[in-house]
Structure formats: C-alpha cells, structure tokens
Design a protein around this motif. Sequence first.
Motif, short mmCIF file in Angstrom:
data_model
loop_
_atom_site.label_atom_id
_atom_site.label_comp_id
_atom_site.label_asym_id
_atom_site.label_seq_id
_atom_site.Cartn_x
_atom_site.Cartn_y
_atom_site.Cartn_z
N LYS A 167 9.03 19.11 74.82
CA LYS A 167 8.22 18.08 74.19
C LYS A 167 7.20 17.51 75.15
CE LYS A 167 8.55 13.66 71.74
NZ LYS A 167 9.48 12.60 71.24
N THR A 168 7.60 17.33 76.40
CA THR A 168 6.68 16.79 77.41
C THR A 168 5.52 17.74 77.64
OG1 THR A 168 8.50 15.61 78.49
CG2 THR A 168 6.49 15.93 79.77
N VAL A 169 5.79 19.03 77.73
CA VAL A 169 4.72 20.02 77.92
C VAL A 169 3.77 20.00 76.73
CG1 VAL A 169 4.20 22.48 78.17
CG2 VAL A 169 6.12 21.49 79.41
N LEU A 170 4.31 19.98 75.52
CA LEU A 170 3.48 20.04 74.33
C LEU A 170 2.59 18.80 74.17
CD1 LEU A 170 5.96 21.50 71.67
CD2 LEU A 170 4.36 22.71 73.16
N SER A 171 3.04 17.68 74.69
CA SER A 171 2.31 16.42 74.47
C SER A 171 1.33 16.09 75.59
CB SER A 171 3.31 15.27 74.29
OG SER A 171 4.08 15.09 75.46
N LEU A 172 1.17 16.95 76.58
CA LEU A 172 0.28 16.65 77.70
C LEU A 172 -1.16 16.46 77.21
CD1 LEU A 172 1.49 19.22 80.40
CD2 LEU A 172 1.91 16.74 80.36
N SER A 204 4.89 26.95 78.30
CA SER A 204 3.94 26.62 79.36
C SER A 204 2.61 26.20 78.77
CB SER A 204 3.73 27.83 80.30
OG SER A 204 3.09 28.88 79.60
N ARG A 205 1.82 25.53 79.58
CA ARG A 205 0.41 25.30 79.32
C ARG A 205 -0.31 25.44 80.66
NH1 ARG A 205 -0.35 19.85 76.02
NH2 ARG A 205 -2.55 20.53 76.05
N CYS A 206 -1.56 25.94 80.62
CA CYS A 206 -2.28 26.27 81.86
C CYS A 206 -3.65 25.60 81.86
CB CYS A 206 -2.44 27.77 81.99
SG CYS A 206 -0.87 28.65 82.18
N PHE A 207 -3.93 24.86 82.93
CA PHE A 207 -5.17 24.10 83.06
C PHE A 207 -5.91 24.58 84.31
CE2 PHE A 207 -1.73 21.40 81.37
CZ PHE A 207 -2.19 21.26 80.06
N PHE A 208 -7.11 25.18 84.11
CA PHE A 208 -7.82 25.84 85.21
C PHE A 208 -9.25 25.30 85.36
CE2 PHE A 208 -5.15 29.66 83.74
CZ PHE A 208 -4.06 29.25 84.48
N PRO A 209 -9.42 24.04 85.68
CA PRO A 209 -10.77 23.47 85.76
C PRO A 209 -11.62 24.08 86.87
CG PRO A 209 -9.13 21.93 86.64
CD PRO A 209 -8.38 23.04 85.98
N GLY A 212 -13.73 26.90 85.52
CA GLY A 212 -14.48 26.62 84.32
C GLY A 212 -13.69 26.68 83.03
N ILE A 213 -12.34 26.61 83.11
CA ILE A 213 -11.49 26.71 81.91
C ILE A 213 -10.55 25.49 81.91
CG2 ILE A 213 -9.85 28.12 80.63
CD1 ILE A 213 -10.81 30.47 82.48
N ASP A 214 -10.85 24.51 81.08
CA ASP A 214 -9.99 23.32 81.06
C ASP A 214 -8.56 23.68 80.67
OD1 ASP A 214 -11.97 21.67 81.93
OD2 ASP A 214 -12.46 20.85 79.96
N GLU A 215 -8.40 24.41 79.55
CA GLU A 215 -7.07 24.91 79.17
C GLU A 215 -7.20 26.33 78.68
OE1 GLU A 215 -2.97 23.97 76.67
OE2 GLU A 215 -4.65 22.58 76.52
N ASP A 216 -6.47 27.24 79.32
CA ASP A 216 -6.50 28.65 78.94
C ASP A 216 -5.51 28.87 77.81
OD1 ASP A 216 -7.57 31.21 79.35
OD2 ASP A 216 -5.82 31.82 80.52
N PRO A 217 -5.91 29.59 76.74
CA PRO A 217 -5.00 29.73 75.59
C PRO A 217 -3.69 30.46 75.90
CG PRO A 217 -7.25 30.15 74.92
CD PRO A 217 -7.26 30.06 76.41
N SER A 245 -0.76 26.53 73.68
CA SER A 245 -2.11 25.99 73.51
C SER A 245 -2.42 25.85 72.03
CB SER A 245 -3.12 26.94 74.16
OG SER A 245 -3.16 28.17 73.44
N ALA A 246 -3.64 25.43 71.72
CA ALA A 246 -4.03 25.31 70.32
C ALA A 246 -4.00 26.66 69.62
CB ALA A 246 -5.42 24.69 70.22
#
Length: 293
Positions: A167-172, A204-209, A212-217, A245-246
């Motif tokens: 739940k914590t990962v999904l709600s970030l 998992s969720r992946c954030f790569f600012p 140039g990728i805020d969130e990778d699907p 991701s979405a």
Amino acid sequence: MRIRIVDAFTDRPFAGNPAGVLLLDALPDGTWAYPEDAWLQHVAMEVNHAETAFAHRLPEGGEADWALRWFTPATEVNLCGHATLATAHVLHSTGAHPGRVRFATRSGVLVATPEPDGSITLDFPTAPLREVPVPDGVAEGLGARPLAAFDTGPNVGDLLVELADEKTVLSLAPDHRALGAHSARGVIATARADNPARGYDFVSRCFFPNVGIDEDPVTGSAHTALAPYWAERLGRTALTGLQASARSGRVRTELHGERTLLGGRAVTVIDGELRARPDQAVGSQSTFPASSA
C-alpha cells in the motif's frame, strides 16, 4: 526507415512500457558511423518514450548478431530491459531474426530467446547489491520512510529502497527533483506483495528524473536488482514482480547467480515510416550529451 512503437511487458496495447524501435542499415564493417549520435538522440526526443532502441545487424561469425543502443529523450543509457524486449519482439515478429538473438550492448552481450508460449526471455547481468545507509532526504522525497537502502551498481545506477508494504508503494507521490540527488539514474521503491495469490510476489515503482523519466512504467533493468533482493528474502529464485505504474506490467524473474532471466510479452502498437533521414542536418538549437560508446 520503419519505426515501431512496442508496448513491452504486457500482452495488450496501451499497457506495459512503450518503446520506440528502429532497425538500422549497417555499414559493411558493422560500425555505428551512420547515423550520427545526435540524430539518434533527436529521434529519441521525438518519440518521447522512456527509451528508443536502435539496432543493426552485425557480420556473421561474431559473438553477437545485432548491435543495440538505447536512448531516453535526454541521454544514452547503459542498460534497458523493456526496449530490449521490444526490439527482440520486432525481430521475431517480422522474421528479421526469428530465433534466439544475441545483442552487443554497453552492458555486454544480452540474449533474447522466444518461448513456446509467445513470451520472450532476456538474459541480463545481475545487479550487485550493496547495502548503504538511507540517504538524508530520501524519505522526504518519497513521502515514506525506507526500511533499508541498497546501491545497485553502475549498470543499473539506482538506489533501491524497501518500504513497509504494498500500500505504501502504491500511494507514493514523490518529489522527483529531490529524488534525483541520490543516485545516477533514480530510485526503485519496492515492497513484498500483500497477497501473492494475485500472481505476483513483490511490487515496485521506479523514478528516474536524472535521465528525463519521472516515473518509468515497467523497468526491466530494475528487476536485475529486484530479483536478487527478493530471492534472498523470499527463499525462491523464480519470482514475478508487478511494477505498479499507471500503465502497469509484470516481469517474470529467475535468478542464476551473476545472470538474471527476465520474461514477458510485447505488442506492436504503431508501425510507420520515419521520414527524417539520417543525412539531414539536425536542429542547431539543442545540445546533447556526448556518447561514451
């Protein structure tokens, strides 16, 4: 030349992670002299997906069949799973290379094997995990306090953090700019699945600012770190990860020591013609990072 958009790590359009794929004509000696890197970067910027893959056939008899490079809209990267899966899908589905294919890349030779069920298995190097103190500011950047943090090594270039639960990962709702200060590429946030009966063992969720990728699907390369991490904790070498991701997607993982197998499907969504020729001048107002390839 033909350009395709392929959704990877999914069996349906408009899910998983989209990648651009271009199969280039090679020079007789198999070099990358044509086209120039600036043109490749412009194409990746135009496609504007997490990665665009460029591949060309190599001379027979070598250790690899095709050369492969990956560009985000901002820079070239060392390793990309979903665009490799997308490229293998194009080669197999078009008959350009219907069987097992070996790719020469910045991360060594990567192998893609078609499976009888229609999926593709990638053979990638396992990321070397090294536990590190949770950096100051990561909890604030994520909006959640990590239980532990790990450096994933130079090929992946991320900070992997475990959070309390699914739940914590999904709600970030992270501050992407703040996360960019803590690793070369970004942050992988993960947790054990609340209910493995749903068909996945971890999320998992992946954030790569920084690329140039805020969130990778759906990130294949991240699973070369997630696979050994969760294999040790769950006591099994074969696992399935859900990247929540979405667009979402699932990645089969199987740990074999220094190699990790990643499995999934792919779907071609767009098949068209790129009309900007490599011999045409690219825009002079943009600048691009120098390639180290």
